[in-house]
Scaffold this motif. Sequence first.
Motif, short mmCIF file in Angstrom:
data_model
loop_
_atom_site.label_atom_id
_atom_site.label_comp_id
_atom_site.label_asym_id
_atom_site.label_seq_id
_atom_site.Cartn_x
_atom_site.Cartn_y
_atom_site.Cartn_z
N ALA A 16 29.34 9.00 62.15
CA ALA A 16 29.20 7.80 62.97
C ALA A 16 29.23 6.54 62.10
O ALA A 16 29.87 5.56 62.47
CB ALA A 16 27.90 7.87 63.77
N ILE A 17 28.58 6.58 60.97
CA ILE A 17 28.58 5.41 60.09
C ILE A 17 29.97 5.18 59.50
O ILE A 17 30.45 4.05 59.42
CB ILE A 17 27.50 5.54 59.01
N TYR A 18 30.63 6.25 59.09
CA TYR A 18 31.99 6.13 58.55
C TYR A 18 32.92 5.53 59.61
O TYR A 18 33.70 4.63 59.32
CB TYR A 18 32.49 7.49 58.08
N PHE A 19 32.84 6.04 60.83
CA PHE A 19 33.68 5.55 61.91
C PHE A 19 33.36 4.10 62.23
O PHE A 19 34.25 3.28 62.46
CB PHE A 19 33.51 6.44 63.15
N GLY A 20 32.07 3.75 62.22
CA GLY A 20 31.67 2.36 62.45
C GLY A 20 32.21 1.43 61.38
O GLY A 20 32.68 0.33 61.68
N LEU A 21 32.14 1.85 60.13
CA LEU A 21 32.71 1.05 59.04
C LEU A 21 34.21 0.87 59.22
O LEU A 21 34.76 -0.20 59.00
CB LEU A 21 32.44 1.71 57.69
N PHE A 22 34.85 1.94 59.61
CA PHE A 22 36.30 1.90 59.80
C PHE A 22 36.68 0.91 60.90
O PHE A 22 37.65 0.16 60.76
CB PHE A 22 36.81 3.30 60.12
N LEU A 23 35.92 0.90 61.98
CA LEU A 23 36.23 0.00 63.10
C LEU A 23 35.83 -1.45 62.84
O LEU A 23 36.55 -2.37 63.21
CB LEU A 23 35.53 0.48 64.37
N LEU A 24 34.67 -1.64 62.24
CA LEU A 24 34.13 -2.99 62.10
C LEU A 24 34.63 -3.76 60.88
O LEU A 24 34.47 -4.97 60.82
CB LEU A 24 32.61 -2.94 62.08
N MET A 25 35.15 -3.04 59.90
CA MET A 25 35.56 -3.71 58.67
C MET A 25 37.04 -3.44 58.41
O MET A 25 37.40 -2.49 57.72
CB MET A 25 34.72 -3.20 57.50
N PRO A 26 37.90 -4.28 58.95
CA PRO A 26 39.34 -4.03 58.79
C PRO A 26 39.77 -4.06 57.33
O PRO A 26 40.74 -3.43 56.97
CB PRO A 26 40.00 -5.15 59.58
N GLY A 27 39.02 -4.73 56.48
CA GLY A 27 39.36 -4.75 55.06
C GLY A 27 39.12 -3.41 54.38
O GLY A 27 39.60 -3.17 53.27
#
Length: 188
Positions: A174-185
């Motif tokens: 969930a955290i990995y997916f959240g990072l992927f979605l929220l941080m386009p960089g």
Amino acid sequence: MFKEIFLRLTSMIFKPSEAWTSAPREDDGHEAFLSRYVYPLIGVIALAAFLGVLFNRKEFDFVIALKSAIMELVSSAGGFFLGAWLLGEIWRSVFKRPKDMKLCRYFVGYASSLMFLLRIVLSLLPEFFFLHVIVLYTAYIIWEGAVPFMLVRENEQLKFTIYASLAVMLSPTAIYFGLFLLMPGMRF
């Protein structure tokens, strides 16, 4: 130190029933557990992600390797702490036991042993993507630790295994997916 980590990791994966009965759970050793087991494993995961990008890509790209290491570091560490917090909340609300974060961190740290190892291997060898299925064995590791380590009653062992497995296995994802979605960089 790494020899101790390797021995604990392999015993937790290959002989979980014996490993859970011998796993320490003292309050005074909590910081030692984190600094001598969990944090080094998370560091090795980040290092493996960095090296995996450098060695598995055709072109040398330091920035992408660094992004990969950061994502693995944050998702592994954040997943560990989120999983421990969720388990503590489940422990208090569902099982009506006093919330004990140290015990939950011990349990999540040991139960995540296979997931830590898989993250290292899959970072270095991404072509073995089919190994993601092995993460389901974590539920068996949790099953084996429920009664001897967490002192769950045997009639609640299945319920505890389901809740704990969901908390332990889904938190890093969930955290990995959240990072992927929220941080386009961070996308590469």
